[in-house]
Design an enzyme around this catalytic site. Structure first.
Site, PDB file in Angstrom:
ATOM      1  N   SER A  17      29.335 -51.386   3.927  1.00  0.00           N
ATOM      2  CA  SER A  17      28.614 -50.142   4.235  1.00  0.00           C
ATOM      3  C   SER A  17      27.640 -50.288   5.411  1.00  0.00           C
ATOM      4  O   SER A  17      27.595 -49.421   6.288  1.00  0.00           O
ATOM      5  CB  SER A  17      27.875 -49.618   2.997  1.00  0.00           C
ATOM      6  OG  SER A  17      28.803 -49.131   2.056  1.00  0.00           O
ATOM      7  N   LYS A  66      24.144 -46.219 -10.395  1.00  0.00           N
ATOM      8  CA  LYS A  66      24.393 -44.795 -10.083  1.00  0.00           C
ATOM      9  C   LYS A  66      23.886 -43.845 -11.170  1.00  0.00           C
ATOM     10  O   LYS A  66      23.408 -42.753 -10.875  1.00  0.00           O
ATOM     11  CB  LYS A  66      25.885 -44.550  -9.859  1.00  0.00           C
ATOM     12  CG  LYS A  66      26.400 -45.138  -8.563  1.00  0.00           C
ATOM     13  CD  LYS A  66      27.869 -44.793  -8.363  1.00  0.00           C
ATOM     14  CE  LYS A  66      28.386 -45.428  -7.086  1.00  0.00           C
ATOM     15  NZ  LYS A  66      29.744 -45.000  -6.768  1.00  0.00           N
ATOM     16  N   ASP A 102      30.693 -39.175  -3.781  1.00  0.00           N
ATOM     17  CA  ASP A 102      31.938 -39.854  -4.177  1.00  0.00           C
ATOM     18  C   ASP A 102      33.065 -38.843  -4.412  1.00  0.00           C
ATOM     19  O   ASP A 102      34.225 -39.119  -4.114  1.00  0.00           O
ATOM     20  CB  ASP A 102      31.723 -40.662  -5.465  1.00  0.00           C
ATOM     21  CG  ASP A 102      30.930 -41.933  -5.217  1.00  0.00           C
ATOM     22  OD1 ASP A 102      30.966 -42.457  -4.095  1.00  0.00           O
ATOM     23  OD2 ASP A 102      30.268 -42.403  -6.166  1.00  0.00           O
ATOM     24  N   GLY A 127      42.163 -45.459 -15.686  1.00  0.00           N
ATOM     25  CA  GLY A 127      40.751 -45.851 -15.769  1.00  0.00           C
ATOM     26  C   GLY A 127      39.883 -44.692 -16.194  1.00  0.00           C
ATOM     27  O   GLY A 127      40.257 -43.517 -16.041  1.00  0.00           O
ATOM     28  N   ALA A 128      38.734 -45.019 -16.770  1.00  0.00           N
ATOM     29  CA  ALA A 128      37.831 -43.977 -17.275  1.00  0.00           C
ATOM     30  C   ALA A 128      36.374 -44.366 -17.091  1.00  0.00           C
ATOM     31  O   ALA A 128      35.504 -43.914 -17.815  1.00  0.00           O
ATOM     32  CB  ALA A 128      38.130 -43.714 -18.755  1.00  0.00           C
ATOM     33  N   GLY A 129      36.097 -45.205 -16.084  1.00  0.00           N
ATOM     34  CA  GLY A 129      34.716 -45.628 -15.817  1.00  0.00           C
ATOM     35  C   GLY A 129      34.052 -44.730 -14.786  1.00  0.00           C
ATOM     36  O   GLY A 129      34.420 -43.564 -14.614  1.00  0.00           O
ATOM     37  N   GLY A 130      33.066 -45.302 -14.086  1.00  0.00           N
ATOM     38  CA  GLY A 130      32.299 -44.537 -13.108  1.00  0.00           C
ATOM     39  C   GLY A 130      33.153 -44.001 -11.969  1.00  0.00           C
ATOM     40  O   GLY A 130      33.006 -42.845 -11.561  1.00  0.00           O
ATOM     41  N   ALA A 131      34.049 -44.826 -11.441  1.00  0.00           N
ATOM     42  CA  ALA A 131      34.886 -44.380 -10.321  1.00  0.00           C
ATOM     43  C   ALA A 131      35.827 -43.259 -10.773  1.00  0.00           C
ATOM     44  O   ALA A 131      36.089 -42.310 -10.028  1.00  0.00           O
ATOM     45  CB  ALA A 131      35.681 -45.560  -9.770  1.00  0.00           C
ATOM     46  N   ASN A 151      43.724 -45.223 -20.153  1.00  0.00           N
ATOM     47  CA  ASN A 151      42.688 -46.268 -20.127  1.00  0.00           C
ATOM     48  C   ASN A 151      42.946 -47.306 -21.212  1.00  0.00           C
ATOM     49  O   ASN A 151      43.527 -46.998 -22.254  1.00  0.00           O
ATOM     50  CB  ASN A 151      41.298 -45.641 -20.327  1.00  0.00           C
ATOM     51  CG  ASN A 151      40.196 -46.560 -19.847  1.00  0.00           C
ATOM     52  OD1 ASN A 151      40.305 -47.166 -18.773  1.00  0.00           O
ATOM     53  ND2 ASN A 151      39.135 -46.683 -20.627  1.00  0.00           N
ATOM     54  N   GLY A 247      41.867 -47.712  -0.734  1.00  0.00           N
ATOM     55  CA  GLY A 247      40.536 -47.207  -1.055  1.00  0.00           C
ATOM     56  C   GLY A 247      39.562 -47.116   0.112  1.00  0.00           C
ATOM     57  O   GLY A 247      38.489 -46.534  -0.029  1.00  0.00           O
TER      58      GLY A 247
END
Ligand code: ATR
Length: 287
Positions: A17, A66, A102, A127-131, A151, A247
């Site tokens: 970044s 976050k 995001d 997936g089922a997390g933050g992203a 997930n 990504g």
């Protein structure tokens, strides 16, 4: 006076970044410095509070901060409130405002870099997390036909699905097991991996979260993992004859969204992409 802005996360490792954000500030000859600010959880509150100082433009926020950061700013927008997480803080006088770019990064990379129009499409999200949360909220605004969340831990998929049942006509959940995922994968127009499975240097190994035989050639496969040009899933997509999207564009577009909030200027996206690719190459050579 040189303004300060930076990335708050822990640990930060080799973040790219600073490279592409600094390139954007330099493009406009703005007197600003973008730093990496590794911040231990015990120090997060103080770090965020310090951003109220006149020298700061704000910050980016990444894992694992976050969610907590959303509770430490003075105000957040309605979408960030629903997501329950922020990745950008903007100082407006002495007030800190939280944003989530995001979702913008996800959708912009899908549409512009992936050439994908989501309306009416069937989506399989792994997936089922933050992203995954950012992806789900972005997709909920786009009139997709159906969403299946797969997930390892089914309960997390169900909780996430419950947040968007009203916004998407068909929402379902499955465990991330080949025989349970098979039917949904076969009918998917878009397959998104939001897990760290296949991330270089990650602890989730080098396997693909979905085997080649379950990827339909007509699908676009989007792997949010950005620190490897070709992840095991993208390799599987290639072998299956499917389109693929890595990504990096999502990372750059979420950064572009943040840059526009801090500066009020159009993000120089091409400049940012070039700097991001060069920074990744430097990392490749170093490893
Ligand atoms: P992030 O903010 O990067 O999404 P997270 O919130 O910790 O990180 O979510 C990680 C996701 O990757 C989850 O969906 C997790 O599955 P569980 O909910 O079952 O934990 C998934 N994940 C991580 N390692 C995995 C593995 N080895 N196999 C399958 N899924 C994995």
């Amino acid at each position: 006076m040189t303004s300060l802005v930076g990335l708050i996360g822990y640990p930060l490792g080799h973040t790219i970044s600073p490279a592409f954000q600094q390139a954007a500030f330099d493009h406009y000859s703005l007197p600003a410095e973008y730093h990496a600010w590794p911040t231990h959880p015990d120090l997060l509150e103080a770090k965020v509070a310090a951003l109220r100082g006149a020298e700061y433009l704000g910050a980016n926020v990444t894992v694992p901060h976050k969610e907590r950061a959303a509770g430490l700013v003075d105000r957040i927008g309605p979408q960030s409130e629903a997501i329950g997480a922020i990745n950008t803080i903007v100082r407006e006088d002495r007030i800190l405002v939280g944003h989530n770019t995001d979702t913008y990064g996800f959708m912009q990379s899908l549409k512009v870099s992936g050439g994908f129009e989501p309306e009416g499409k069937r989506v399989l999200l792994i997936g089922a997390g933050g992203a995954a949360r950012a992806a789900v909220f972005a997709l909920a605004d786009e009139s997709i036909a159906s969403l299946t969340i797969a997930n390892r831990t089914l309960e997390r998929a169900v909780s996430l699905a419950n947040l968007v049942r009203d916004a998407i006509p068909e929402v379902s959940t499955v465990r991330l097991v080949d025989r349970e995922i098979e039917e949904t994968a076969a009918r998917a127009d878009l397959i998104v991996n939001s897990t760290s499975v296949g991330m270089r240097g990650g602890d989730a190994g080098t396997a693909s979260p979905l085997p080649t035989r379950l990827i339909p050639p007509s699908a676009l496969v989007f792997d949010m993992v950005y620190n490897a040009a070709v992840t095991p899933l993208l390799k599987a997509a290639d072998t299956a004859g499917a389109q693929r999207l890595g990504g990096l564009p999502m990372l750059v577009y979420q950064g572009a969204g943040a840059f526009e909030l801090w500066t009020g200027r159009d993000a120089p996206v091409e400049v940012m992409f070039k700097a991001a690719r060069e920074a990744l190459e430097r990392l490749d050579h170093a490893s």
